[in-house]
Design a protein around this motif. Structure first.
Motif: not given
Length: 312
Positions: A156, A185, A190, A192, A213, A216, A218
């Motif tokens: 990430f 991300g 993904q 957040g 984190r 998160i 989708t």
């Protein structure tokens, strides 16, 4: 008995001699044992330092003249003393010299260096260790012995949206803190959003990254890296509108909406902030709008029809 009579005689003599002195001048040896002695017991003076024999400090420490130095009288410090080492035992084989041994190869030197100090600056590990992970013995420490934190390598990326100084009013005054908004991300769907407060900027960014984190989500995307359909989301007074775009359009958005879409991996999309300009609320409104999106295959599977029937 002899000691008692001697003390009594000395006491009587001190009393008799005390009448001959003027009033106000006391005999230093006329000291009673008790402050207020009773009339039934005789008065005994304290023993003076002269009557008790004590070992003096000079007697305990020997003088320089008492030390026997006759051995050094026959020694000449300027004379050359012959070195006479003992003879080696029978069958003694001297060890080989350090310079006579075989030379070490460069790989052996590099392996020994890496075992002591870790991988070299070249980034190549001779022992097969992970270069990105630093050994605990070689970790650099900052002030007060704190171990410097390494970045978490979980795939990430982090992007700081905003850092603001906030105050909290308490009984004794105001407490100053920093609030950081961070978006994480992997640019593969993904993403957040997190927020954190601390007394230092670096600590606030780390807290917000950990919080992001934990949140998160989708992002549904098509093969053209855009949204499957339009959506709107609001959070507080902020309202965000998201629209899909054709390939080559790019991300047309501003503020925290653009950062959230870029960290999610969206390459073609349209975004617009319709309400408040607050960065945190707009980022969370973008997340709400993304969560309302659904893939076509999921809708077709839920309705039990093929995907071709969705456009009829």
């Amino acid at each position: 008995m002899a000691t008692t009579s001697t003390l009594s005689a000395a006491h009587l003599s001190s009393l008799s001699s005390g009448h001959h002195h003027r009033r106000g001048h006391r005999n230093p040896r006329r000291v009673s044992l008790f402050a207020k002695p009773s009339s039934g017991f005789p008065k005994f003076p304290l023993l003076s330092n002269s009557s008790v024999s004590r070992p003096s400090a000079a007697a305990a420490v020997p003088r320089a003249g008492d030390i026997d130095t006759s051995f050094f009288d026959t020694v000449n410090p300027d004379a050359d003393v012959a070195f006479d080492p003992p003879a080696p035992p029978e069958g003694f084989v001297p060890p080989p010299s350090f310079d006579d041994g075989p030379l070490e190869a460069e790989d052996e030197i590099a392996a020994a260096y890496e075992e002591l100090y870790g991988p070299a600056y070249s980034g190549v590990s001779v022992l097969g260790n992970d270069v990105s992970v630093m050994d605990s013995r070689v970790k650099k420490t900052t002030g007060f012995g704190k171990v410097k934190r390494e970045k978490v390598k979980d795939g990430f990326d982090e992007r700081v949206v905003q850092v603001r100084r906030v105050t909290k009013v308490v009984k004794g005054g105001k407490q100053l803190h920093f609030r950081a908004i961070v978006v994480v991300g992997d640019k593969k769907g993904q993403v957040g959003v997190g927020v954190g407060k601390a007394k230092e900027v670096i600590a606030a960014v780390q807290k917000s990254a950990v919080n992001a984190r934990r949140n998160i989500i989708t992002v549904p995307m098509t093969k053209y890296l855009t949204f499957p359909h339009r959506s709107e989301g609001d959070y507080g007074a902020a309202k965000v509108m998201l629209r899909p775009a054709s390939p080559g359009t790019g991300v047309i958005a501003g503020g925290s909406v653009r950062i959230v879409l870029e960290m999610a991996g969206v390459e073609n999309a349209l975004g617009k902030q319709l309400g408040s300009k607050n960065a945190l609320n707009n980022a969370r409104a973008t997340v709400v709008a993304v969560q309302q999106m659904r893939q076509f295959r999921d809708v077709a599977l839920e309705r039990g029809i093929p995907m071709e029937e969705l456009w009829k």
